[in-house]
Design a protein around this motif. Structure first.
Motif, PDB file in Angstrom:
ATOM      1  N   THR A  14      55.026  44.715  41.503  1.00  0.00           N
ATOM      2  CA  THR A  14      55.561  44.259  40.221  1.00  0.00           C
ATOM      3  C   THR A  14      54.440  43.591  39.430  1.00  0.00           C
ATOM      4  O   THR A  14      53.383  43.277  39.981  1.00  0.00           O
ATOM      5  N   ILE A  15      54.675  43.321  38.168  1.00  0.00           N
ATOM      6  CA  ILE A  15      53.642  42.762  37.317  1.00  0.00           C
ATOM      7  C   ILE A  15      53.173  41.396  37.814  1.00  0.00           C
ATOM      8  O   ILE A  15      51.988  41.085  37.759  1.00  0.00           O
ATOM      9  N   SER A  16      54.090  40.587  38.333  1.00  0.00           N
ATOM     10  CA  SER A  16      53.680  39.256  38.807  1.00  0.00           C
ATOM     11  C   SER A  16      52.792  39.370  40.046  1.00  0.00           C
ATOM     12  O   SER A  16      51.807  38.637  40.176  1.00  0.00           O
ATOM     13  N   THR A  28      48.138  39.403  30.091  1.00  0.00           N
ATOM     14  CA  THR A  28      46.917  40.189  29.936  1.00  0.00           C
ATOM     15  C   THR A  28      47.148  41.615  30.422  1.00  0.00           C
ATOM     16  O   THR A  28      46.689  42.576  29.787  1.00  0.00           O
ATOM     17  N   LEU A  29      47.876  41.780  31.510  1.00  0.00           N
ATOM     18  CA  LEU A  29      48.194  43.120  31.997  1.00  0.00           C
ATOM     19  C   LEU A  29      49.036  43.874  30.977  1.00  0.00           C
ATOM     20  O   LEU A  29      48.820  45.067  30.739  1.00  0.00           O
ATOM     21  N   ARG A  30      49.965  43.176  30.321  1.00  0.00           N
ATOM     22  CA  ARG A  30      50.769  43.804  29.270  1.00  0.00           C
ATOM     23  C   ARG A  30      49.883  44.226  28.094  1.00  0.00           C
ATOM     24  O   ARG A  30      50.067  45.298  27.516  1.00  0.00           O
ATOM     25  N   GLN A  31      48.917  43.385  27.738  1.00  0.00           N
ATOM     26  CA  GLN A  31      47.986  43.722  26.649  1.00  0.00           C
ATOM     27  C   GLN A  31      47.162  44.960  27.011  1.00  0.00           C
ATOM     28  O   GLN A  31      46.962  45.841  26.172  1.00  0.00           O
ATOM     29  N   TYR A  32      46.673  45.021  28.239  1.00  0.00           N
ATOM     30  CA  TYR A  32      45.911  46.183  28.686  1.00  0.00           C
ATOM     31  C   TYR A  32      46.759  47.454  28.586  1.00  0.00           C
ATOM     32  O   TYR A  32      46.275  48.513  28.200  1.00  0.00           O
ATOM     33  N   GLU A  33      48.040  47.328  28.915  1.00  0.00           N
ATOM     34  CA  GLU A  33      48.939  48.476  28.812  1.00  0.00           C
ATOM     35  C   GLU A  33      49.131  48.869  27.343  1.00  0.00           C
ATOM     36  O   GLU A  33      49.081  50.056  26.995  1.00  0.00           O
ATOM     37  N   GLU A  34      49.332  47.895  26.472  1.00  0.00           N
ATOM     38  CA  GLU A  34      49.502  48.174  25.035  1.00  0.00           C
ATOM     39  C   GLU A  34      48.278  48.888  24.459  1.00  0.00           C
ATOM     40  O   GLU A  34      48.402  49.746  23.587  1.00  0.00           O
ATOM     41  N   LYS A  35      47.095  48.539  24.959  1.00  0.00           N
ATOM     42  CA  LYS A  35      45.846  49.153  24.491  1.00  0.00           C
ATOM     43  C   LYS A  35      45.587  50.508  25.132  1.00  0.00           C
ATOM     44  O   LYS A  35      44.623  51.183  24.803  1.00  0.00           O
ATOM     45  N   GLY A  36      46.437  50.902  26.088  1.00  0.00           N
ATOM     46  CA  GLY A  36      46.289  52.195  26.734  1.00  0.00           C
ATOM     47  C   GLY A  36      45.280  52.216  27.866  1.00  0.00           C
ATOM     48  O   GLY A  36      44.859  53.293  28.297  1.00  0.00           O
ATOM     49  N   ALA A  56      42.834  48.532  41.265  1.00  0.00           N
ATOM     50  CA  ALA A  56      41.377  48.742  41.236  1.00  0.00           C
ATOM     51  C   ALA A  56      40.886  48.870  39.801  1.00  0.00           C
ATOM     52  O   ALA A  56      39.848  48.299  39.436  1.00  0.00           O
ATOM     53  N   LEU A  57      41.625  49.591  38.972  1.00  0.00           N
ATOM     54  CA  LEU A  57      41.252  49.755  37.569  1.00  0.00           C
ATOM     55  C   LEU A  57      41.310  48.413  36.832  1.00  0.00           C
ATOM     56  O   LEU A  57      40.391  48.076  36.078  1.00  0.00           O
ATOM     57  N   LEU A  58      42.358  47.644  37.064  1.00  0.00           N
ATOM     58  CA  LEU A  58      42.485  46.339  36.421  1.00  0.00           C
ATOM     59  C   LEU A  58      41.344  45.404  36.825  1.00  0.00           C
ATOM     60  O   LEU A  58      40.818  44.664  35.992  1.00  0.00           O
ATOM     61  N   ARG A  59      40.968  45.448  38.087  1.00  0.00           N
ATOM     62  CA  ARG A  59      39.841  44.616  38.552  1.00  0.00           C
ATOM     63  C   ARG A  59      38.546  45.036  37.851  1.00  0.00           C
ATOM     64  O   ARG A  59      37.737  44.194  37.469  1.00  0.00           O
ATOM     65  N   ARG A  60      38.356  46.329  37.679  1.00  0.00           N
ATOM     66  CA  ARG A  60      37.153  46.829  37.005  1.00  0.00           C
ATOM     67  C   ARG A  60      37.150  46.422  35.530  1.00  0.00           C
ATOM     68  O   ARG A  60      36.122  46.009  34.994  1.00  0.00           O
ATOM     69  N   ILE A  61      38.285  46.543  34.866  1.00  0.00           N
ATOM     70  CA  ILE A  61      38.403  46.132  33.463  1.00  0.00           C
ATOM     71  C   ILE A  61      38.092  44.646  33.338  1.00  0.00           C
ATOM     72  O   ILE A  61      37.337  44.242  32.444  1.00  0.00           O
ATOM     73  N   ALA A  62      38.656  43.834  34.236  1.00  0.00           N
ATOM     74  CA  ALA A  62      38.403  42.390  34.201  1.00  0.00           C
ATOM     75  C   ALA A  62      36.924  42.090  34.432  1.00  0.00           C
ATOM     76  O   ALA A  62      36.359  41.226  33.762  1.00  0.00           O
ATOM     77  N   GLU A  63      36.305  42.822  35.342  1.00  0.00           N
ATOM     78  CA  GLU A  63      34.874  42.636  35.632  1.00  0.00           C
ATOM     79  C   GLU A  63      34.031  42.961  34.400  1.00  0.00           C
ATOM     80  O   GLU A  63      33.093  42.227  34.064  1.00  0.00           O
ATOM     81  N   LEU A  64      34.349  44.030  33.723  1.00  0.00           N
ATOM     82  CA  LEU A  64      33.602  44.445  32.548  1.00  0.00           C
ATOM     83  C   LEU A  64      33.879  43.546  31.342  1.00  0.00           C
ATOM     84  O   LEU A  64      33.012  43.390  30.474  1.00  0.00           O
ATOM     85  N   SER A  65      35.069  42.952  31.308  1.00  0.00           N
ATOM     86  CA  SER A  65      35.452  42.084  30.190  1.00  0.00           C
ATOM     87  C   SER A  65      34.901  40.672  30.333  1.00  0.00           C
ATOM     88  O   SER A  65      34.798  39.953  29.355  1.00  0.00           O
ATOM     89  N   GLY A  66      34.628  40.275  31.549  1.00  0.00           N
ATOM     90  CA  GLY A  66      34.250  38.899  31.819  1.00  0.00           C
ATOM     91  C   GLY A  66      32.811  38.682  31.755  1.00  0.00           C
ATOM     92  O   GLY A  66      32.124  37.834  31.463  1.00  0.00           O
TER      93      GLY A  66
END
Length: 66
Positions: A14-16, A28-36, A56-66
């Motif tokens: 689940t999202i939590s 933030t996960l909802r925002q990532y989904e809204e952005k596709g 794994a994708l979310l972790r990579r996005i967070a790594e690249l965003s941070g």
């Protein structure tokens, strides 16, 4: 009886739970989904279910965003 492990692309979190695994707020996960950037599976009731691949994708996005 041996339980099979879900496929890596099968939504199970689940999202939590996903937010906790990634270390980001659920918003933030909802925002990532809204952005596709990520597209979690949905139950019939529209609950988001994230897979291991999504995590794994979310972790990579967070790594690249941070």
């Amino acid at each position: 009886m041996r339980q099979e492990r879900p496929r890596s692309d099968q939504g199970v979190y689940t999202i939590s739970v996903a937010a906790g695994l990634v270390g980001l707020p659920a918003a933030t996960l909802r925002q990532y989904e809204e952005k596709g950037l990520v597209e979690p599976a949905r139950t019939q009731g529209r609950t988001r279910l994230y897979s291991d691949d999504d995590i794994a994708l979310l972790r990579r996005i967070a790594e690249l965003s941070g």
